[in-house]
Scaffold this motif. Sequence first.
Motif, PDB file in Angstrom:
ATOM      1  N   MET A   7       2.917   0.952   2.330  1.00 44.73           N
ATOM      2  CA  MET A   7       3.600  -0.195   2.930  1.00 44.73           C
ATOM      3  C   MET A   7       2.905  -0.579   4.221  1.00 44.73           C
ATOM      4  O   MET A   7       2.010   0.126   4.707  1.00 44.73           O
ATOM      5  CB  MET A   7       5.065   0.163   3.191  1.00 44.73           C
ATOM      6  N   LEU A   8       3.322  -1.703   4.780  1.00 43.65           N
ATOM      7  CA  LEU A   8       2.744  -2.221   6.018  1.00 43.65           C
ATOM      8  C   LEU A   8       3.700  -1.980   7.170  1.00 43.65           C
ATOM      9  O   LEU A   8       4.849  -2.428   7.132  1.00 43.65           O
ATOM     10  CB  LEU A   8       2.456  -3.717   5.872  1.00 43.65           C
ATOM     11  N   LEU A   9       3.228  -1.283   8.187  1.00 39.90           N
ATOM     12  CA  LEU A   9       4.046  -1.039   9.363  1.00 39.90           C
ATOM     13  C   LEU A   9       3.730  -2.080  10.431  1.00 39.90           C
ATOM     14  O   LEU A   9       2.587  -2.546  10.529  1.00 39.90           O
ATOM     15  CB  LEU A   9       3.789   0.359   9.912  1.00 39.90           C
ATOM     16  N   PRO A  10       4.702  -2.474  11.233  1.00 35.55           N
ATOM     17  CA  PRO A  10       4.446  -3.461  12.288  1.00 35.55           C
ATOM     18  C   PRO A  10       3.296  -3.033  13.198  1.00 35.55           C
ATOM     19  O   PRO A  10       3.243  -1.894  13.659  1.00 35.55           O
ATOM     20  CB  PRO A  10       5.777  -3.495  13.055  1.00 35.55           C
ATOM     21  N   VAL A  33      -3.846  -6.133  -8.657  1.00 42.85           N
ATOM     22  CA  VAL A  33      -3.004  -4.962  -8.882  1.00 42.85           C
ATOM     23  C   VAL A  33      -2.025  -4.778  -7.716  1.00 42.85           C
ATOM     24  O   VAL A  33      -2.296  -5.166  -6.590  1.00 42.85           O
ATOM     25  CB  VAL A  33      -3.858  -3.676  -9.041  1.00 42.85           C
ATOM     26  N   GLU A  34      -0.888  -4.166  -8.038  1.00 45.67           N
ATOM     27  CA  GLU A  34       0.092  -3.821  -7.006  1.00 45.67           C
ATOM     28  C   GLU A  34      -0.227  -2.440  -6.478  1.00 45.67           C
ATOM     29  O   GLU A  34      -0.413  -1.491  -7.243  1.00 45.67           O
ATOM     30  CB  GLU A  34       1.511  -3.847  -7.575  1.00 45.67           C
ATOM     31  N   ILE A  35      -0.304  -2.316  -5.160  1.00 44.20           N
ATOM     32  CA  ILE A  35      -0.662  -1.024  -4.559  1.00 44.20           C
ATOM     33  C   ILE A  35       0.464  -0.443  -3.710  1.00 44.20           C
ATOM     34  O   ILE A  35       0.366   0.682  -3.225  1.00 44.20           O
ATOM     35  CB  ILE A  35      -1.934  -1.152  -3.702  1.00 44.20           C
ATOM     36  N   GLY A  36       1.533  -1.202  -3.511  1.00 43.63           N
ATOM     37  CA  GLY A  36       2.642  -0.711  -2.699  1.00 43.63           C
ATOM     38  C   GLY A  36       3.742  -1.752  -2.632  1.00 43.63           C
ATOM     39  O   GLY A  36       3.642  -2.841  -3.196  1.00 43.63           O
ATOM     40  N   HIS A  37       4.793  -1.425  -1.905  1.00 42.87           N
ATOM     41  CA  HIS A  37       5.907  -2.370  -1.736  1.00 42.87           C
ATOM     42  C   HIS A  37       6.822  -1.852  -0.626  1.00 42.87           C
ATOM     43  O   HIS A  37       6.650  -0.736  -0.138  1.00 42.87           O
ATOM     44  CB  HIS A  37       6.702  -2.528  -3.040  1.00 42.87           C
ATOM     45  N   TRP A  38       7.753  -2.680  -0.272  1.00 41.31           N
ATOM     46  CA  TRP A  38       8.779  -2.218   0.659  1.00 41.31           C
ATOM     47  C   TRP A  38      10.133  -2.785   0.249  1.00 41.31           C
ATOM     48  O   TRP A  38      10.277  -3.983  -0.019  1.00 41.31           O
ATOM     49  CB  TRP A  38       8.509  -2.644   2.095  1.00 41.31           C
ATOM     50  N   ARG A  39      11.088  -1.894   0.152  1.00 40.28           N
ATOM     51  CA  ARG A  39      12.499  -2.252   0.019  1.00 40.28           C
ATOM     52  C   ARG A  39      13.254  -1.398   1.005  1.00 40.28           C
ATOM     53  O   ARG A  39      12.742  -0.390   1.485  1.00 40.28           O
ATOM     54  CB  ARG A  39      13.015  -2.000  -1.400  1.00 40.28           C
ATOM     55  N   LYS A  63       6.051  -7.106  -2.236  1.00 46.61           N
ATOM     56  CA  LYS A  63       5.136  -6.313  -3.054  1.00 46.61           C
ATOM     57  C   LYS A  63       3.747  -6.463  -2.450  1.00 46.61           C
ATOM     58  O   LYS A  63       3.324  -7.564  -2.129  1.00 46.61           O
ATOM     59  CB  LYS A  63       5.136  -6.797  -4.501  1.00 46.61           C
ATOM     60  N   LEU A  64       3.040  -5.369  -2.325  1.00 45.53           N
ATOM     61  CA  LEU A  64       1.712  -5.354  -1.719  1.00 45.53           C
ATOM     62  C   LEU A  64       0.665  -5.341  -2.837  1.00 45.53           C
ATOM     63  O   LEU A  64       0.636  -4.434  -3.664  1.00 45.53           O
ATOM     64  CB  LEU A  64       1.576  -4.110  -0.841  1.00 45.53           C
ATOM     65  N   LYS A  65      -0.180  -6.381  -2.850  1.00 50.20           N
ATOM     66  CA  LYS A  65      -1.163  -6.512  -3.924  1.00 50.20           C
ATOM     67  C   LYS A  65      -2.567  -6.691  -3.353  1.00 50.20           C
ATOM     68  O   LYS A  65      -2.746  -7.158  -2.233  1.00 50.20           O
ATOM     69  CB  LYS A  65      -0.813  -7.695  -4.829  1.00 50.20           C
ATOM     70  N   ALA A  66      -3.557  -6.325  -4.167  1.00 49.66           N
ATOM     71  CA  ALA A  66      -4.963  -6.488  -3.792  1.00 49.66           C
ATOM     72  C   ALA A  66      -5.793  -6.649  -5.057  1.00 49.66           C
ATOM     73  O   ALA A  66      -5.341  -6.320  -6.157  1.00 49.66           O
ATOM     74  CB  ALA A  66      -5.455  -5.302  -2.974  1.00 49.66           C
ATOM     75  N   THR A  67      -7.022  -7.162  -4.896  1.00 42.95           N
ATOM     76  CA  THR A  67      -7.953  -7.322  -6.015  1.00 42.95           C
ATOM     77  C   THR A  67      -9.228  -6.569  -5.686  1.00 42.95           C
ATOM     78  O   THR A  67      -9.974  -6.974  -4.795  1.00 42.95           O
ATOM     79  CB  THR A  67      -8.275  -8.810  -6.262  1.00 42.95           C
ATOM     80  N   PHE A  68      -9.474  -5.491  -6.398  1.00 39.67           N
ATOM     81  CA  PHE A  68     -10.667  -4.677  -6.182  1.00 39.67           C
ATOM     82  C   PHE A  68     -11.792  -5.100  -7.129  1.00 39.67           C
ATOM     83  O   PHE A  68     -12.913  -5.324  -6.705  1.00 39.67           O
ATOM     84  CB  PHE A  68     -10.346  -3.195  -6.347  1.00 39.67           C
ATOM     85  N   ILE A  69     -11.469  -5.215  -8.423  1.00 37.78           N
ATOM     86  CA  ILE A  69     -12.394  -5.738  -9.417  1.00 37.78           C
ATOM     87  C   ILE A  69     -12.034  -7.210  -9.623  1.00 37.78           C
ATOM     88  O   ILE A  69     -10.867  -7.535  -9.817  1.00 37.78           O
ATOM     89  CB  ILE A  69     -12.271  -4.989 -10.756  1.00 37.78           C
ATOM     90  N   ARG A  70     -13.006  -8.083  -9.550  1.00 37.86           N
ATOM     91  CA  ARG A  70     -12.726  -9.506  -9.656  1.00 37.86           C
ATOM     92  C   ARG A  70     -11.955  -9.811 -10.941  1.00 37.86           C
ATOM     93  O   ARG A  70     -12.310  -9.341 -12.021  1.00 37.86           O
ATOM     94  CB  ARG A  70     -14.026 -10.318  -9.614  1.00 37.86           C
TER      95      ARG A  70
END
Length: 209
Positions: free
Chosen positions: A141-144, A119-125, A108-115
């Motif tokens: 998602m994140l590509l190599p 939040v989850e912003i993406g994922h890969w399955r 699961k791809l997460k980030a924090t924009f407001i301290r």
Amino acid sequence: MGVDIEFKFNNAVFAKELLLHGEKWAKEMDYAVRDMRRAAPPIVAGIAAQRYNIKKGELNANSKNFQGGCRLSGGMSDLTLTYSGRRLTATHFNMNPAANPGVGKVYKLKATFIRGNRVEIGHWRKPGTEGGAYGGTSPYMLLPGKKPPLQRIGGGWGGAGAKYKPFRTLSVPQMVTYSGNRDEVTDKLQERASEILMKRLQGLGLRRV
């Protein structure tokens, strides 16, 4: 297109002295403006960084890590900071994982924009586990070998035909001019401008205002 932050030097108190002492006082006022041009960007950055989860240096126009543009204009009566810049990618906001964790690994791809707000912003399955092999669009998602999260919006899964869209978030102008911080920014800038001006003029004999 830029957004502005404007503040004023409260120099009405010094008008008489400026007229009486001529060039010396005017020169000190010029120095005060120069000092404030250096002092203003870190003040703006510090206040914005209290809300947004991004390094202060990336919001500070004086820093080599600044992620936007900033133009200062004006002079003895007021100064205006005009900020510009594109929306940043999630890599500036404590994104995790920071890079593709490896072929076939679910995440699961997460980030924090407001301290304080993760939040989850993406994922890969594995494609096919969510109702088809992402026939239309994919999650972000994140590509190599690629840092920003990307969303597949067409074409194949690689090669010349693949089409991707990066995940973009907030821009420097949006963060430094957030409406909830506007009054605090203006007050802090004008307070600092008064301190700088007083220090300069006291050096020439002005004891009090």
